[in-house]
Scaffold this motif. Sequence first.
Motif, PDB file in Angstrom:
ATOM      1  N   LEU A   1     -12.920   8.404  38.689  1.00 25.90           N
ATOM      2  CA  LEU A   1     -13.765   7.398  38.287  1.00 25.90           C
ATOM      3  C   LEU A   1     -15.084   8.225  38.181  1.00 25.90           C
ATOM      4  O   LEU A   1     -15.827   8.407  38.833  1.00 25.90           O
ATOM      5  CB  LEU A   1     -14.237   6.542  39.379  1.00 25.90           C
ATOM      6  CG  LEU A   1     -12.724   5.146  39.535  1.00 25.90           C
ATOM      7  CD1 LEU A   1     -13.450   4.384  40.613  1.00 25.90           C
ATOM      8  CD2 LEU A   1     -12.692   4.569  38.282  1.00 25.90           C
ATOM      9  N   ASN A   2     -15.382   8.526  36.362  1.00 29.26           N
ATOM     10  CA  ASN A   2     -16.507   9.108  36.510  1.00 29.26           C
ATOM     11  C   ASN A   2     -16.878  10.396  37.255  1.00 29.26           C
ATOM     12  O   ASN A   2     -18.014  10.536  37.661  1.00 29.26           O
ATOM     13  CB  ASN A   2     -17.767   8.303  36.540  1.00 29.26           C
ATOM     14  CG  ASN A   2     -18.291   7.665  35.311  1.00 29.26           C
ATOM     15  OD1 ASN A   2     -17.797   8.100  34.171  1.00 29.26           O
ATOM     16  ND2 ASN A   2     -19.195   6.839  35.298  1.00 29.26           N
TER      17      ASN A   2
ATOM     18  N   TYR B   1     -19.097   0.836  45.258  1.00 29.05           N
ATOM     19  CA  TYR B   1     -18.763   1.677  44.339  1.00 29.05           C
ATOM     20  C   TYR B   1     -19.783   2.573  43.798  1.00 29.05           C
ATOM     21  O   TYR B   1     -21.273   2.383  44.163  1.00 29.05           O
ATOM     22  CB  TYR B   1     -18.256   0.881  43.182  1.00 29.05           C
ATOM     23  CG  TYR B   1     -17.387  -0.326  43.188  1.00 29.05           C
ATOM     24  CD1 TYR B   1     -17.559  -1.570  42.743  1.00 29.05           C
ATOM     25  CD2 TYR B   1     -16.034  -0.154  44.243  1.00 29.05           C
ATOM     26  CE1 TYR B   1     -16.650  -2.487  42.965  1.00 29.05           C
ATOM     27  CE2 TYR B   1     -15.273  -1.000  44.355  1.00 29.05           C
ATOM     28  CZ  TYR B   1     -15.554  -2.385  43.815  1.00 29.05           C
ATOM     29  OH  TYR B   1     -14.771  -3.417  44.177  1.00 29.05           O
TER      30      TYR B   1
ATOM     31  N   ILE C   1     -20.798   3.511  37.600  1.00 23.60           N
ATOM     32  CA  ILE C   1     -19.797   2.855  36.707  1.00 23.60           C
ATOM     33  C   ILE C   1     -20.639   1.597  35.814  1.00 23.60           C
ATOM     34  O   ILE C   1     -20.068   1.084  35.018  1.00 23.60           O
ATOM     35  CB  ILE C   1     -18.697   2.118  37.707  1.00 23.60           C
ATOM     36  CG1 ILE C   1     -19.394   1.009  38.362  1.00 23.60           C
ATOM     37  CG2 ILE C   1     -18.118   3.170  38.568  1.00 23.60           C
ATOM     38  CD1 ILE C   1     -18.099   0.322  39.137  1.00 23.60           C
ATOM     39  N   TYR C   2     -21.841   1.577  36.356  1.00 23.67           N
ATOM     40  CA  TYR C   2     -22.528   0.260  35.665  1.00 23.67           C
ATOM     41  C   TYR C   2     -23.413   1.062  34.579  1.00 23.67           C
ATOM     42  O   TYR C   2     -23.611   2.081  34.630  1.00 23.67           O
ATOM     43  CB  TYR C   2     -23.567  -0.289  36.618  1.00 23.67           C
ATOM     44  CG  TYR C   2     -22.577  -0.826  37.714  1.00 23.67           C
ATOM     45  CD1 TYR C   2     -22.691  -0.734  38.919  1.00 23.67           C
ATOM     46  CD2 TYR C   2     -21.754  -2.311  37.543  1.00 23.67           C
ATOM     47  CE1 TYR C   2     -21.938  -1.595  39.811  1.00 23.67           C
ATOM     48  CE2 TYR C   2     -21.290  -3.032  38.414  1.00 23.67           C
ATOM     49  CZ  TYR C   2     -21.311  -2.480  39.676  1.00 23.67           C
ATOM     50  OH  TYR C   2     -20.539  -3.281  40.724  1.00 23.67           O
ATOM     51  N   PRO C   3     -23.789   0.099  33.553  1.00 25.05           N
ATOM     52  CA  PRO C   3     -24.357   0.678  32.399  1.00 25.05           C
ATOM     53  C   PRO C   3     -25.827   1.216  32.764  1.00 25.05           C
ATOM     54  O   PRO C   3     -26.372   0.625  34.024  1.00 25.05           O
ATOM     55  CB  PRO C   3     -24.368  -0.307  31.555  1.00 25.05           C
ATOM     56  CG  PRO C   3     -23.995  -1.652  32.028  1.00 25.05           C
ATOM     57  CD  PRO C   3     -23.107  -1.176  33.286  1.00 25.05           C
TER      58      PRO C   3
ATOM     59  N   LEU D   1     -28.365  -1.420  34.434  1.00 26.18           N
ATOM     60  CA  LEU D   1     -28.132  -1.838  35.678  1.00 26.18           C
ATOM     61  C   LEU D   1     -28.603  -0.897  36.568  1.00 26.18           C
ATOM     62  O   LEU D   1     -29.257  -1.032  37.709  1.00 26.18           O
ATOM     63  CB  LEU D   1     -26.715  -2.255  35.650  1.00 26.18           C
ATOM     64  CG  LEU D   1     -26.491  -3.542  35.053  1.00 26.18           C
ATOM     65  CD1 LEU D   1     -24.968  -3.974  35.413  1.00 26.18           C
ATOM     66  CD2 LEU D   1     -27.211  -4.594  35.855  1.00 26.18           C
TER      67      LEU D   1
END
Lengths: 271, 264
Positions: free
Chosen positions: A58-59, A197, A201-203, A206
């Motif tokens: 994840l990223n 998390y 993962i958030y833009p 945010l």
Amino acid sequence: MISTLQHYWSVAACFARLAVQRQLEYPLFLVSWLLMIPISYFSGAWMLKVIIDRFHTLNGWDFPQIAFIYGLGLLSHGVMVVFFINTWHIDNMVIEGHFDRLLLRPMNVFFQLIASYVNFIGLIDLIPGAIIFLYASHLVGMEWSFVNIIKLFFMMIGGVLIRAAMFICLGSVSFWTKRSASLVGFTLTLLERTTMYPLNIYPRMLQLIFTFLIPIGFISYYPASELLGKESGFHIPLSMALWTPVVGIVCFIISQFIFSIGMKKYESSGS
Amino acid sequence: MIQAYWYIAKMRILTTLAYRFEVFAAVGSQLILMLAAVFLWKTAYTGDSSSNSMPLDQIVTYTILSILLGSFFICDVQNTIYRKIREGQIVVDFYRPSTLLGCYLADDLGTMISSVVNKVLPLFILASIFFKPPLPVSFTSFLLFVPSCILSYAILWLLSAIVGLTAFWVMELGNLGMVKDSIVRILSGSMIPLWFFPTSVQTISKFLPFQYTYQTPLSIYIGEIDPIDALQAMLIQSVWIAVLYVLLYVVWNQAKKKTLIQGG
């Protein structure tokens, strides 16, 4: 000065003893809680594992690292739930007028609020969190050096203070609007999804909000990034072990300020 | 008699509308869950080029719709029964001429109606703003989706009622409904569709009712299950409803007997 501190300490100890006795009175009652919380947390971690098994990263965060931040978030949550759970009940106390009782006593109201409810049931939150964190730190190969332990300690304190500050501010809202219990659930969900998390993962937008406006990122994301040696979204100089407790203390002071303004309003309205 | 049930539902609608703070918090929480889930999927998909799984927008639709259904399927009956037994008020409900479970169902249906306006609609709009409107794959799938949802709700409600009734025996253990909810959340495919899980889990899940609550209607909606298989899936849902209905009937009779023996 020393004698005041001693006095406060003895009161806190007394409160704690009463709280334990109170909570141990109906032990069976906790069975459903004891089942639900570990199921929730472990299944949350399991679901992340399922996703990563399929998608690999994840990223740039693989499963050990994801589990690390998940566990770290849960740790500060668990500690907060043990010590600061009464902040969730502020609105109920306002409505029922319990604050009058606290105001009549010759001790700091906020202290009474917190010390009177040492929540040993919160250990049910803390223990799965600790298990997940220890397991993850083993997977990640984190070195339990003296420096790391000190860093972890300060990050924990900072994280707990930031969380408590949020709930205090929200609880204080009830001094004006009377009902705010539902905001507790909302905040819990918010904290859950942002500390368990990685924030990236958030833009970007945010991420900015959760770093500079409501510093949730400092609870687990930035500390975890540092301990894991990863790049986080923003280049923040100096160690997170310094920033997190500082941010925590600042937030806490702000929340105390809001709380005291609310208390003044409460007193003056003579409810 | 139906008027009595309608009155209960109507009262429930009015009370829920009055508590707007709670509504904001409820919508807000669901919105956060939605954002977190969708961003998680988007991030997962960016790292993976060789995937043979379904396209990203399908899983995003699945997730968004799962949240919408979650805020729509109200099964407060388990909490209501637990609370009333704890407070001793359950006896009062026994005296009424309408069936106790019928009243609670009317309660929940009323809450569902108000939640369409309070939660589902705002969440749909918010989802459309943040991502894109979660539209069904085809009109046929939508037509099949609706009855499947009704069947799903029946399964969920019956489960909640049964779990709630266990409080007649084990009230001291606390609200077991919460435990059931956490199990259902994983196994129903509401967060992650079950086909992502290892095959062992999938096999076990086939024999449990949970995957037929969320995963089945959602899969129909996004076209993962084609129309013919959809009918078969709905048949399985109906079977489960029958099984749970019988179970509820048995448990309910036992509960009534217990209350009569203890003199309420």
